[in-house]
Design a protein around this motif. Structure first.
Motif, PDB file in Angstrom:
ATOM      1  N   ALA A 135       6.065 -45.774   5.254  1.00 37.00           N
ATOM      2  CA  ALA A 135       5.676 -45.902   3.838  1.00 37.00           C
ATOM      3  C   ALA A 135       5.738 -47.369   3.419  1.00 37.00           C
ATOM      4  N   ALA A 136       6.776 -48.069   3.849  1.00 36.43           N
ATOM      5  CA  ALA A 136       6.917 -49.483   3.466  1.00 36.43           C
ATOM      6  C   ALA A 136       5.746 -50.277   4.038  1.00 36.43           C
ATOM      7  N   GLN A 137       5.356 -49.954   5.282  1.00 33.97           N
ATOM      8  CA  GLN A 137       4.265 -50.706   5.896  1.00 33.97           C
ATOM      9  C   GLN A 137       2.920 -50.416   5.191  1.00 33.97           C
ATOM     10  N   VAL A 138       2.715 -49.145   4.813  1.00 37.11           N
ATOM     11  CA  VAL A 138       1.471 -48.807   4.091  1.00 37.11           C
ATOM     12  C   VAL A 138       1.443 -49.554   2.760  1.00 37.11           C
TER      13      VAL A 138
ATOM     14  N   GLN B 259      -1.230 -52.330   1.367  1.00 33.73           N
ATOM     15  CA  GLN B 259      -1.998 -52.121   0.130  1.00 33.73           C
ATOM     16  C   GLN B 259      -1.850 -53.322  -0.806  1.00 33.73           C
ATOM     17  N   HIS B 260      -0.678 -53.969  -0.750  1.00 34.55           N
ATOM     18  CA  HIS B 260      -0.439 -55.098  -1.659  1.00 34.55           C
ATOM     19  C   HIS B 260      -0.834 -56.432  -1.058  1.00 34.55           C
TER      20      HIS B 260
END
Ligand code: GLV
Ligand code: MN
Ligand code: MN
Length: 427
Positions: free
Chosen positions: A418-421, A425-426
């Motif tokens: 989740a952190a990598q996604v 995205q940012h």
């Protein structure tokens, strides 16, 4: 999504509770079999339908939309609550078995995906999770393995479709019959949104146990090839033909099989197996005129595997010549060695560290669906300790505490993912 899918259910609150539930479910699925008293589930069989019927309500209760595709793969999609365009994490393994199998090879990886959806903060993730139960990894029915995962990546075609089962039905005919019974099913396909594939599997060997570890991080899988070999001699009367005048195909095959062992030992880390043998006409008082054997060769270096296979087949030729037999071989399966995705492997390392487990890096000698997926989507695998290294055997087992460790690692992995996604995205 069905009403069952939107229903909120009590979720196991800890990895240990989830592990206990997974062990129970594996026992339930073990009852779905083609052969009473043993576990046997093959590609597109009624026993596979039974497994799907057992899995469906568990998956729907966890909020997944459940579908089966035209290759008999089971999919459970937990859509992202954040965005329809969110990337998708595929988690799973296979639901078919070898003959007289244990209860965990393959099944464990599918149930791990379900357990992770149930036990995680799945609604908050910026990605969807698709739990997948492939319909064939072992190749028990048609000899050729990975039919389910190959169908997903568009590789179930060509000669593969002509492989025959023991009744003479081809893969193509079996697929057509399945589709005729279920015309509503979709073609198998890897969603373009799929960002990664994660497979949990019992180790099927003794390494983790010997190191006193629950978990291992797989970084590569050995390549494998399979051939059918045939020795042709002359059938005849067992009482009237003196030993010197015989051309016994099975005796030639027997001499060759012991050489398969001897030659393979000369190649470091290589393994070669003759697992099937059939003689014709197969009469107690008839000299065998035909002997057919399977040959399975594996090594993590494809050149070494090719060299070993050549040496083994050259030896078969030499033995046949010496004995007045003829020899032929057909290679019907070849899968190159595969390195798994370095980024995902590093994420699993970090997840293991966060969960508090020392997990060593490993190479798999067994074939897994991850090797078929890896060329198409970043893929990774986690091994669980397998007591006694016993697998492809009814005594195959896994400890509940190691399953809890795997679930704990899996939940930490979902947070890493989740952190990598979010970072992407940012960016
Ligand atoms: C599958 O388990 C294989 O490695 O043959
Ligand atoms: Mn397996
Ligand atoms: Mn297996």
């Amino acid at each position: 999504m069905s009403s069952a899918a939107t229903r909120q259910t009590a979720r196991p609150s800890t990895a240990s509770e989830a592990a206990a539930q997974l062990m129970h479910r594996a026992k339930v699925l073990a009852l779905c079999t083609e052969k009473p008293g043993q576990i046997l589930r093959t590609f597109l069989s009624p026993a596979m339908d039974e497994v799907h019927r057992a899995m469906r309500p568990w998956m729907e209760a966890a909020g997944m939309q459940v579908t089966i595709d035209r290759a008999g793969n089971l999919h459970g999609l937990y859509a992202s609550k954040i965005s329809n365009a969110a990337p998708r994490l595929l988690i799973g393994s296979h639901l078919d078995t070898v003959p007289n199998a244990g209860a965990y090879d393959g099944v464990l990886g599918v149930l791990m995906g379900l357990a992770m959806v149930e036990a995680s903060a799945v609604q908050q993730y910026p990605f969807a999770i698709e739990v997948i139960g492939f319909s064939d990894e072992e190749g028990t029915r048609f000899g050729a393995p990975f039919l389910g995962s190959r169908a997903m990546v568009g590789e179930l075609k060509g000669d593969l479709l002509h492989c025959l089962d023991s009744t003479g039905e081809s893969v193509d005919e079996a697929l057509r019959a399945f589709t005729a019974n279920h015309p509503e099913l979709e073609e198998p396909a890897l969603s373009p949104q799929t960002a990664a594939y994660l497979e949990f599997h019992i180790e099927q060997g003794p390494v983790l146990e010997s190191r006193n570890l629950s978990l291992g991080v797989v970084e590569a899988l050995a390549g494998q090839s399979r051939c059918e070999v045939e020795f042709l001699g002359v059938a005849g009367h067992a009482g009237t033909n003196p030993m010197k005048l015989r051309r016994d195909a099975l005796a030639g095959a027997a001499e060759w099989i012991t050489q398969v062992e001897t030659i393979s030992r000369r190649f470091d880390d290589a393994v070669a197996t003759v697992g099937q043998i059939a003689a014709e006409p197969s009469g107690v008082n008839v000299i065998p005129g035909v002997a057919r054997c399977s040959l399975d060769v594996r090594h993590h270096d494809d050149d070494v595997r090719a060299a070993l296979q050549r040496a083994i087949l050259d030896e078969a030729q030499a033995i046949a010549q010496k004995r007045g037999l003829t020899f032929d071989s057909v290679q019907y399966h070849q899968q190159a060695a595969v390195r798994l995705d370095a980024n995902l492997v590093a994420m699993i390392d970090r997840a293991a560290a966060r969960a508090g487990y020392a997990a060593i890096r490993m190479t798999s000698g067994a074939g897994h669906d991850a090797m078929v997926l890896a060329p198409y989507v970043p893929s990774a695998m986690v091994f669980l300790r397998n007591p006694g290294g016993i697998s492809h055997h009814p005594d195959e087992s896994v400890r509940e505490k190691d399953v809890a460790a795997a679930i704990h690692l899996g939940l930490c992995f979902l947070d890493e993912f989740a952190a990598q996604v979010r970072d992407k995205q940012h960016a």
